[in-house]
Design an enzyme around this catalytic site. Structure first.
Site, PDB file in Angstrom:
ATOM      1  N   ARG A  37       0.822  -1.216   0.000  1.00  0.00           N
ATOM      2  CA  ARG A  37       0.000   0.000   0.000  1.00  0.00           C
ATOM      3  C   ARG A  37       0.855   1.264   0.000  1.00  0.00           C
ATOM      4  O   ARG A  37       0.429   2.291  -0.516  1.00  0.00           O
ATOM      5  CB  ARG A  37      -0.927  -0.003   1.210  1.00  0.00           C
ATOM      6  CG  ARG A  37      -2.031  -1.009   1.014  1.00  0.00           C
ATOM      7  CD  ARG A  37      -3.050  -0.920   2.101  1.00  0.00           C
ATOM      8  NE  ARG A  37      -4.218  -1.679   1.718  1.00  0.00           N
ATOM      9  CZ  ARG A  37      -5.026  -2.282   2.570  1.00  0.00           C
ATOM     10  NH1 ARG A  37      -4.807  -2.211   3.859  1.00  0.00           N
ATOM     11  NH2 ARG A  37      -6.073  -2.942   2.133  1.00  0.00           N
ATOM     12  N   LYS A 200     -20.671 -16.300   0.812  1.00  0.00           N
ATOM     13  CA  LYS A 200     -22.095 -16.035   1.060  1.00  0.00           C
ATOM     14  C   LYS A 200     -22.816 -15.321  -0.063  1.00  0.00           C
ATOM     15  O   LYS A 200     -22.329 -14.337  -0.596  1.00  0.00           O
ATOM     16  CB  LYS A 200     -22.217 -15.167   2.303  1.00  0.00           C
ATOM     17  CG  LYS A 200     -21.837 -15.872   3.578  1.00  0.00           C
ATOM     18  CD  LYS A 200     -22.286 -14.998   4.708  1.00  0.00           C
ATOM     19  CE  LYS A 200     -21.749 -15.405   6.033  1.00  0.00           C
ATOM     20  NZ  LYS A 200     -21.626 -14.216   6.885  1.00  0.00           N
ATOM     21  N   GLY A 353     -10.292  -7.708  -2.241  1.00  0.00           N
ATOM     22  CA  GLY A 353     -10.548  -8.693  -1.206  1.00  0.00           C
ATOM     23  C   GLY A 353      -9.861 -10.034  -1.436  1.00  0.00           C
ATOM     24  O   GLY A 353      -8.695 -10.081  -1.822  1.00  0.00           O
ATOM     25  N   GLY A 376     -14.024  -3.799   0.484  1.00  0.00           N
ATOM     26  CA  GLY A 376     -15.387  -3.283   0.663  1.00  0.00           C
ATOM     27  C   GLY A 376     -15.725  -2.209  -0.360  1.00  0.00           C
ATOM     28  O   GLY A 376     -16.827  -2.180  -0.908  1.00  0.00           O
TER      29      GLY A 376
HETATM   30  P1  AMP Z   1     -15.839 -14.033   0.830  1.00  0.00           P
HETATM   31  O1  AMP Z   1     -15.186 -13.480   2.060  1.00  0.00           O
HETATM   32  O2  AMP Z   1     -17.334 -14.088   0.902  1.00  0.00           O
HETATM   33  O3  AMP Z   1     -15.323 -13.445  -0.450  1.00  0.00           O
HETATM   34  O4  AMP Z   1     -15.450 -15.567   0.808  1.00  0.00           O
HETATM   35  C1  AMP Z   1     -14.136 -16.004   0.775  1.00  0.00           C
HETATM   36  C2  AMP Z   1     -14.052 -17.273   1.523  1.00  0.00           C
HETATM   37  O5  AMP Z   1     -14.968 -18.201   0.989  1.00  0.00           O
HETATM   38  C3  AMP Z   1     -12.690 -17.916   1.425  1.00  0.00           C
HETATM   39  O6  AMP Z   1     -12.095 -17.903   2.678  1.00  0.00           O
HETATM   40  C4  AMP Z   1     -12.993 -19.333   0.951  1.00  0.00           C
HETATM   41  O7  AMP Z   1     -12.271 -20.308   1.665  1.00  0.00           O
HETATM   42  C5  AMP Z   1     -14.470 -19.475   1.234  1.00  0.00           C
HETATM   43  N1  AMP Z   1     -15.111 -20.455   0.352  1.00  0.00           N
HETATM   44  C6  AMP Z   1     -15.090 -20.493  -0.984  1.00  0.00           C
HETATM   45  N2  AMP Z   1     -15.749 -21.575  -1.444  1.00  0.00           N
HETATM   46  C7  AMP Z   1     -16.213 -22.240  -0.363  1.00  0.00           C
HETATM   47  C8  AMP Z   1     -16.954 -23.427  -0.202  1.00  0.00           C
HETATM   48  N3  AMP Z   1     -17.351 -24.152  -1.251  1.00  0.00           N
HETATM   49  N4  AMP Z   1     -17.245 -23.824   1.045  1.00  0.00           N
HETATM   50  C9  AMP Z   1     -16.842 -23.097   2.105  1.00  0.00           C
HETATM   51  N5  AMP Z   1     -16.129 -21.960   2.013  1.00  0.00           N
HETATM   52  C10 AMP Z   1     -15.818 -21.527   0.791  1.00  0.00           C
END
Ligand code: AMP
Length: 396
Positions: A37, A200, A353, A376
């Protein structure tokens, strides 16, 4: 969305207040573990100095809970910056950020000199976007430059309030974010493909909704794919599920059909019995996910389909890993997407991210047109929201 940038105004002899994102990680000894950064801010810093201006830098670091805390002092940043610029960076451990020692240092600052203020979050007024604190900051200089994309979605005194008192323009980092992400959303070269993953659906509803208005193909992977699959009637075993989002998932599928957007879901997955790096796994068709297992990555057939779509695209935006990329056994889907984007001639944009982290870990950084510096902030940008730290800058 054309905003003035540092190269659009005359800076000679001015005192420039620049908001940077020096929110760098430190180890337990206060040593900076990743200086990305800081190096990312150098082009704007050097440009401002070359124009014959004096530079006053501001940033937050960490969450000091609205009070001075030596653990979150910007002193290590001042040292690193001085090393990188081979120049003195004046720094006072001023817990008030704009206390008398800082006012005096700013007043005495000459063209070509640099002053770094103490962590803006040492003041409780920072996150409240308090006008008096914003004015105290503004009074130190003549022009405001915002180059902190990572906090552009937050209306704080040093990112938004200050621009009420000073003309505000963007630095080169924010300009690049707008050039790439702004153009992709407004006037993309087609086919325009978005890839969304991560854990999610609930975090990505706004992004999916906005992108369905713009893209030709929407690719879905990661944990969130299973809520879509379950809603479509597949058995997903113990895979991640947001049961209360199934109806919404089906509505999004319907919206895609109505808009003529191709929405792609996995056709096979890598499934394991436990959420562990060394768990035994199988590759199965989505019709055959065993009841006792969880899907932790997209399968090879899905990866091949997604790769083909990416290679045929002219603009690709990606946010969120395709699987649990932190565990090598479940990183192949994420790597396939990173490789396809890196191999493609399209404009390729990583929306910050976790996908930015994945691209770096997997070594595909060089192959991307743009990797957003905001997590974010880039999600909110992709949702079509107006970012306050950009809105307040002067229009061209
Ligand atoms: P996010 O913070 O929503 O962008 O999600 C990122 C996280 O989602 C990472 O730490 C991944 O390990 C997790 N992730 C991705 N695919 C899966 C999955 N099929 N089951 C559980 N966790 C997951």
């Amino acid at each position: 969305m054309s905003k003035k940038t540092v190269s659009d105004i005359d800076l000679k002899g001015k005192k420039v207040l620049m908001r940077a994102d020096f929110n760098v990680p430190l180890d337990e000894n206060g040593v900076i573990t990743d200086e990305t950064r800081i190096t990312a801010a150098l082009p704007t810093i050097n440009y401002i100095l070359d124009q014959g201006a004096a530079l006053i830098l501001m940033s937050h670091m960490g969450r000091p809970k609205n009070q001075p805390n030596p653990k979150f002092s910007l002193e290590p940043v001042a040292k690193k910056l001085s090393e990188l610029l081979k120049k003195e960076v004046i720094f006072n451990d001023d817990g008030a950020v704009t206390g008398s020692v800082t006012v005096a240092a700013a007043a005495a600052l000459k063209p070509g000199q640099i002053l770094l203020l103490q962590n803006t979050r040492f003041r409780p007024e920072e996150e409240k976007n308090d006008h008096r604190f914003a004015k105290e900051l503004a009074d130190l200089g003549d022009v405001f430059v915002n180059d902190a994309f990572g906090t552009a979605h937050r209306a704080h005194a040093s990112t938004v309030g200050i621009a009420e008192f000073l003309p505000g323009v963007s630095g080169f980092l924010i300009q690049k974010e707008l050039d790439f992400m702004g153009k992709a959303l407004e006037k993309p070269e087609r086919p325009f493909v978005a890839i969304l993953g991560g854990s999610k659906v609930s975090d990505k509803i706004g992004v999916i909704n906005n992108l369905l208005e713009k893209v030709d193909t929407l690719i879905i992977g990661g944990g969130m794919a299973f809520t879509f699959l379950k809603a479509q009637g597949y058995e997903i075993g113990k895979s991640l599920l947001e049961a209360d989002k199934m109806e919404l998932a089906n509505e999004l599928v319907k919206k895609a059909q109505e808009k003529g957007v191709k929405l792609l879901l996995p056709v096979d997955v890598v499934a394991a019995e436990t959420f562990a790096a060394d768990a035994p796994f199988v590759v199965v068709n989505i019709n055959a996910i065993p009841a006792h297992s969880l899907g932790l990555d997209i399968g090879p057939e899905t990866a091949a389909i997604y790769t083909k779509v990416i290679l045929e695209a002219k603009t690709v935006i990606w946010n969120g890993p395709m699987g649990v990329f932190e565990m090598p056994a479940f990183a192949k889907g994420t790597e396939a997407v990173a490789k396809a984007m890196s191999d493609s001639d399209a404009i390729t944009i990583i929306g910050g991210g976790d996908s930015a982290a994945a691209v770096k870990i997997l070594g595909y950084e060089e192959g991307m047109s743009h990797i957003s510096t905001g997590g974010g902030a880039s999600l909110e940008f992709l949702e079509g929201k107006k970012l306050p730290g950009i809105e307040i800058l002067q229009d061209k």
